[in-house]
Design a protein around this motif. Structure first.
Motif, PDB file in Angstrom:
ATOM      1  N   CYS A   1      -2.879  -2.413  10.054  1.00  0.00           N
ATOM      2  CA  CYS A   1      -1.946  -3.242  10.835  1.00  0.00           C
ATOM      3  C   CYS A   1      -0.813  -2.386  11.390  1.00  0.00           C
ATOM      4  CB  CYS A   1      -1.395  -4.369   9.953  1.00  0.00           C
ATOM      5  SG  CYS A   1      -2.618  -5.608   9.537  1.00  0.00           S
TER       6      CYS A   1
ATOM      7  N   CYS B   1      -4.540  -1.688   4.097  1.00  0.00           N
ATOM      8  CA  CYS B   1      -5.210  -0.424   4.427  1.00  0.00           C
ATOM      9  C   CYS B   1      -4.414   0.407   5.425  1.00  0.00           C
ATOM     10  CB  CYS B   1      -6.592  -0.705   4.992  1.00  0.00           C
ATOM     11  SG  CYS B   1      -6.563  -1.297   6.696  1.00  0.00           S
TER      12      CYS B   1
ATOM     13  N   CYS C   1      -7.209  -8.432  12.170  1.00  0.00           N
ATOM     14  CA  CYS C   1      -7.559  -7.333  11.269  1.00  0.00           C
ATOM     15  C   CYS C   1      -8.013  -6.135  12.090  1.00  0.00           C
ATOM     16  CB  CYS C   1      -8.653  -7.784  10.304  1.00  0.00           C
ATOM     17  SG  CYS C   1      -9.155  -6.543   9.120  1.00  0.00           S
TER      18      CYS C   1
ATOM     19  N   THR D   1      -4.459 -10.249   8.865  1.00  0.00           N
ATOM     20  CA  THR D   1      -5.255 -11.285   8.196  1.00  0.00           C
ATOM     21  C   THR D   1      -5.209 -11.185   6.672  1.00  0.00           C
ATOM     22  OG1 THR D   1      -6.683 -11.395  10.126  1.00  0.00           O
ATOM     23  CG2 THR D   1      -7.552 -12.342   8.131  1.00  0.00           C
ATOM     24  N   CYS D   2      -5.045  -9.981   6.110  1.00  0.00           N
ATOM     25  CA  CYS D   2      -4.917  -9.896   4.646  1.00  0.00           C
ATOM     26  C   CYS D   2      -3.699 -10.699   4.209  1.00  0.00           C
ATOM     27  CB  CYS D   2      -4.754  -8.453   4.188  1.00  0.00           C
ATOM     28  SG  CYS D   2      -6.227  -7.453   4.371  1.00  0.00           S
TER      29      CYS D   2
HETATM   30  S1  SF4 Z   1      -5.525  -7.117   8.000  1.00  0.00           S
HETATM   31 FE1  SF4 Z   1      -7.117  -5.579   8.300  1.00  0.00          FE
HETATM   32  S2  SF4 Z   1      -6.036  -3.845   9.197  1.00  0.00           S
HETATM   33 FE2  SF4 Z   1      -4.478  -5.167   8.278  1.00  0.00          FE
HETATM   34  S3  SF4 Z   1      -4.189  -4.391   6.176  1.00  0.00           S
HETATM   35 FE3  SF4 Z   1      -5.765  -5.986   6.079  1.00  0.00          FE
HETATM   36  S4  SF4 Z   1      -7.720  -4.860   6.239  1.00  0.00           S
HETATM   37 FE4  SF4 Z   1      -6.102  -3.502   6.973  1.00  0.00          FE
END
Ligand code: SF4
Ligand code: SF4
Ligand code: SF4
Length: 318
Positions: free
Chosen positions: A20, A17, A155, A95-96
């Motif tokens: 990060c 998204c 995240c 975390t993704c």
């Molecule tokens: S870990 Fe959270 S902030 Fe990072 S890409 Fe995944 S959903 Fe987005």
């Protein structure tokens, strides 16, 4: 990496998204100094550099590659393989990437059911736009597909932590991350007396807004499903965990305390050991909300009483 004046960094995102990367940009006064120490060779959020091709990605060589997002399609896989080939050190970023994160929620259904829901067509034949890459059978974390040198969960990860990790990596050293749980950095009051059932998230915590969070009783003891015991800490930096600061329970977004841990099983263990009735959790699979890769969140079969969204328009969970 030693011998280079400015180590080359590459940032690649898969199913992500951009949170990060935005978190890195939020590292404030540390950022200009950091940017002076490195050369960023690929970073789609910040710079336009075309690396695509027919079935291949021509990424520049880098000393450290950061990859955010989960591996969900064949295009992600090709991009990830290209990054692994072209960087010496690979960091699983967020975390993704480390545990599947939110995208891995789709692991509760088959890839076919997902496509039929999002692109409805005739049954068994979703109407796919030509530019949609083929979905993998499920969502994978990065380490399920390539060798990973360092995992940075969160995240998103805390800006200060990202900056510290980059600063350490560019010197060729191995960074250290917090290994304690969210609970261990939480200042709320614990009495040892637990609410015997889990209350729904719709219930507010009991606290006095005039008092600091240190005077609030532990949210788990109040019967709210706080994942603090089974989630690795660091979201608040050295301060109180972010959600607890806001007086809401931790939902587990940093992933398990041990990277190979299972937040669902660990949380059920915590509840059982405190005499809490786990049947009062409305949706137990939500305990893997952020860590459904590694084959943990499996597709639910229709024989288990699940009606897929594509069939009914409304999901009914097991
Ligand atoms: S870990 Fe959270 S902030 Fe990072 S890409 Fe995944 S959903 Fe987005
Ligand atoms: S369960 Fe939640 S509120 Fe209780 S100590 Fe742990 S993080 Fe804090
Ligand atoms: S308290 Fe839990 S859910 Fe909230 S930001 Fe921290 S790790 Fe994530």
């Amino acid at each position: 990496m030693k011998g280079r004046r400015r180590p080359r960094l590459s940032f690649v995102w898969l199913q992500a998204c951009s949170g990060c990367e935005i978190s890195l940009l939020n590292s404030g006064e540390r950022l200009p100094d950091l940017l002076n120490k490195v050369e960023i060779v690929y970073f789609p959020l910040l710079m336009d550099r075309k690396c695509g091709g027919e079935g291949e990605f021509d990424l520049p060589e880098a000393d450290v590659g950061f990859v955010s997002g989960s591996v969900s399609s064949d295009e992600h896989l090709t991009l990830l393989y290209a990054l692994r080939r072209r960087c010496r050190t690979l960091v699983s970023f967020g975390t993704c990437a480390t545990h599947g994160g939110i995208p891995a929620l789709r692991n509760r259904w088959s890839a076919e059911a997902t496509l039929e829901t999002v692109f409805p067509g005739t049954p068994g034949q979703p109407t796919l736009p030509a530019e949609v890459p083929a979905l993998l059978d499920r969502v994978y974390s990065v380490d399920e597909k390539v060798r990973v040198d360092f995992c940075l969960p969160g995240c998103p990860p805390h800006p200060e932590t990202i900056a510290a990790v980059i600063e350490t990596l560019v010197t060729g050293e191995q960074p250290r991350l917090p290994g304690k749980s969210v609970c261990e950095t939480c200042p709320t009051i614990r009495t040892g007396e637990m609410h015997r059932t889990v209350r729904r998230f719709l219930n507010n915590a009991e606290y006095n807004s005039e008092e600091p969070v240190e005077r609030m009783r532990c949210l788990l003891e109040q019967g709210l499903l706080c994942m603090g015991p089974v989630t690795v800490g660091g979201c608040g930096g050295p301060a109180t965990p972010l959600c607890v600061q806001a007086r809401v329970p931790c939902r587990g977004c940093y992933g398990p305390v041990r990277s190979e841990g299972n937040q669902l099983l660990d949380m059920l263990n915590v509840l059982a050991s405190h005499g809490v009735d786990h049947r009062s959790i409305v949706d137990r699979q939500s305990l893997l909300r952020f860590s459904g890769a590694h084959g943990l969140l499996r597709s639910v079969r229709k024989t288990e009483g699940v009606v897929l969204m594509s069939e009914k328009g409304n999901k009914k969970s097991s």
